[in-house]
Design an enzyme around this catalytic site. Structure first.
Site, mmCIF file in Angstrom:
data_model
loop_
_atom_site.group_PDB
_atom_site.id
_atom_site.type_symbol
_atom_site.label_atom_id
_atom_site.label_comp_id
_atom_site.label_asym_id
_atom_site.label_seq_id
_atom_site.Cartn_x
_atom_site.Cartn_y
_atom_site.Cartn_z
ATOM 1 N N ARG A 121 -13.411 20.824 14.162
ATOM 2 C CA ARG A 121 -13.747 22.234 14.780
ATOM 3 C C ARG A 121 -14.249 22.103 16.208
ATOM 4 O O ARG A 121 -15.621 22.249 16.413
ATOM 5 C CB ARG A 121 -14.863 22.952 13.795
ATOM 6 C CG ARG A 121 -14.081 23.302 12.399
ATOM 7 C CD ARG A 121 -14.933 24.252 11.662
ATOM 8 N NE ARG A 121 -15.993 23.409 10.985
ATOM 9 C CZ ARG A 121 -17.004 23.867 10.275
ATOM 10 N NH1 ARG A 121 -17.077 25.057 9.948
ATOM 11 N NH2 ARG A 121 -17.770 23.034 9.848
ATOM 12 N N ASP A 305 -11.662 31.247 4.507
ATOM 13 C CA ASP A 305 -13.034 30.897 3.437
ATOM 14 C C ASP A 305 -12.445 31.392 2.159
ATOM 15 O O ASP A 305 -13.366 31.266 1.306
ATOM 16 C CB ASP A 305 -14.100 31.739 3.873
ATOM 17 C CG ASP A 305 -14.863 30.941 5.349
ATOM 18 O OD1 ASP A 305 -14.504 29.866 5.532
ATOM 19 O OD2 ASP A 305 -15.775 31.630 5.715
ATOM 20 N N ARG A 397 -25.744 27.241 0.576
ATOM 21 C CA ARG A 397 -25.785 27.572 2.025
ATOM 22 C C ARG A 397 -25.177 29.013 2.194
ATOM 23 O O ARG A 397 -25.132 29.767 3.186
ATOM 24 C CB ARG A 397 -24.883 26.517 2.804
ATOM 25 C CG ARG A 397 -25.516 25.093 2.923
ATOM 26 C CD ARG A 397 -24.738 24.434 3.555
ATOM 27 N NE ARG A 397 -24.082 24.949 4.975
ATOM 28 C CZ ARG A 397 -22.979 25.320 5.432
ATOM 29 N NH1 ARG A 397 -22.089 24.602 4.605
ATOM 30 N NH2 ARG A 397 -22.720 25.827 6.495
#
Length: 418
Positions: A121, A305, A397
């Protein structure tokens, strides 16, 4: 480190409330440093990533107070430009502090970011945009020293609609001299939320949610109060939990428009979905239907996601499904763990061929990243027997009290400290 222990086979029923969006609150918290002002942010999720951002803000001199799901930030006392390496390496989103700190201080020293290992990324788009605005950036030994004698507005054409690069450019442009225009900007709802927060504080930003965003630089800011949007990925995950367990779940505090792509694929898989303005009901099918093709794309396409969660669901469908991952190169790590539970998945480059099996069986598996971990929870809910998932810090997270919320819906899941 902790573990989830899941005994599969329970149908989920009941209601769940969706917390604030992780991918929205982090850039907003970064933005609180810009205005030399005070901010009160509501609907803050209780997440590890939010804790890390709080620690960064405290380190650089901000006053931060948290009460339940409310954070108050006073950035008037900010006095450092170095961002702690150990915190940056834990969370990729910390890189958006580059634009915010350049906007406020004209200088920042930050290392390359960490986060989930889901493939390259690169931040080259971030650096290119900041340099176009006049930032001098020195890269050395994994650190970035960024300086500016005053950023200048300009026209920026992003080579890819990167969310992070769009956010960093917006944050840098807020106080830049003149007007900045970002073309091929990311269109995610979280960008709109960032614009709304900044405009409440006195910024002049137009066009978020479209591919062209215009920012007129300003110098004065005011006290701001802002409520973070609900997390569309958490909503999608609970929708998929209902689907995979043949459950019936009402999901509250959602933005229906933000989850249209997810709803469409779950309907293809056989779900019944009823929605109004801020909530929806998902009824899972008795037989999960295969989905011909899921291709992950920038918003408003199907979100990367949610790819892992859909893979878990389709692993027990009545046929073969194809998943094409176009956003990240290394985002199929969860497939090998699902295979340990009996799934039939073949990975060919950036494509996964998922042949549905009759049932999954419990196994000891390991979360390799945030969303991959969520896929294992889904698989465990549907599997025969007991599933033990380690490395659950990844899920913490991005999911607030995941085990508690699933237990409230009837899941047999406990968290075990180790």
């Amino acid at each position: 480190m902790g573990k989830y222990v899941i005994n599969g086979g329970s149908r989920l029923r009941g209601e769940v409330n969706i917390s604030g969006a992780k991918n929205s609150v982090l850039p907003i918290l970064a933005a609180t440093v810009i205005g030399n002002n005070t901010s009160t942010i509501f609907n803050i999720p209780d997440l590890r990533d939010v804790e890390i951002m709080e620690k960064i803000l405290l380190y650089i001199g901000c006053r931060v107070e948290r009460t339940d799901n409310i954070i108050y930030v006073d950035s008037t006392s900010l006095d450092k430009i170095d961002i702690p390496e150990e915190l940056v390496r834990e969370m990729r989103s910390s890189i958006i502090l580059m634009g915010a700190m350049l906007s406020r201080c004209g200088e920042v020293n930050i290392c390359y970011p960490g986060g989930c290992e889901i493939g390259p990324r690169p931040i080259d788009l971030h650096l290119k945009a900041l340099r176009q605005m006049g930032a001098q950036i020195e890269e050395s030994h994994g650190f970035l020293l960024c300086r500016s004698n005053g950023l200048k507005g300009c026209e920026i054409q992003l080579d890819y609609p990167s969310v992070g690069a769009t956010e960093n450019t917006i944050l840098a442009a807020v106080t830049a001299e003149g007007t900045t225009v970002i073309r091929n900007a990311a269109r995610e709802p979280e960008i709109i939320d960032l614009q709304n927060y900044l405009n409440k504080s006195g910024a002049k930003i137009f066009g978020a949610g479209t591919s062209v965003i215009t920012i007129e630089g300003v110098k004065k800011f005011q006290e701001v109060k802002h409520t973070v949007i609900p997390d569309r990925i958490v909503a999608g995950t609970f929708m998929t939990c209902a689907a995979i367990t043949q459950g019936e779940v009402i999901i509250n505090n959602v933005e229906i428009e933000h989850i249209q792509a997810i709803m469409a694929k779950l309907k293809e898989a056989g779900c019944l979905i009823y929605s109004n303005c801020t909530s929806l009901k998902v009824i899972g099918p008795n037989k999960i239907e295969p989905v011909e093709m899921i291709q992950t794309l920038p918003y408003p396409g199907f979100p990367t996601d949610m790819q892992a969660q859909m893979m878990a669901l389709l692993s027990i469908s009545g046929g073969t499904s194809i998943i094409s991952e176009t956003v990240f190169e290394n985002r199929f790590k969860h497939a090998e763990e699902l295979i340990r539970m009996g799934a039939n998945i073949k990975i060919i480059g950036k494509v996964a061929v998922v042949k549905g099996v009759k049932e999954l069986t419990g196994a000891n598996v390991s979360a390799k990243d945030l969303r991959g971990g969520a896929s294992l929870v889904l698989a465990g809910l549907a599997a025969k027997g007991t599933t033990v998932i380690d490395n659950i810090f990844h899920m913490e997270r991005g999911y607030e009290n995941l085990d508690e919320k699933l237990r409230a819906l009837g899941a047999d899941i406990i968290k075990v400290s180790s």
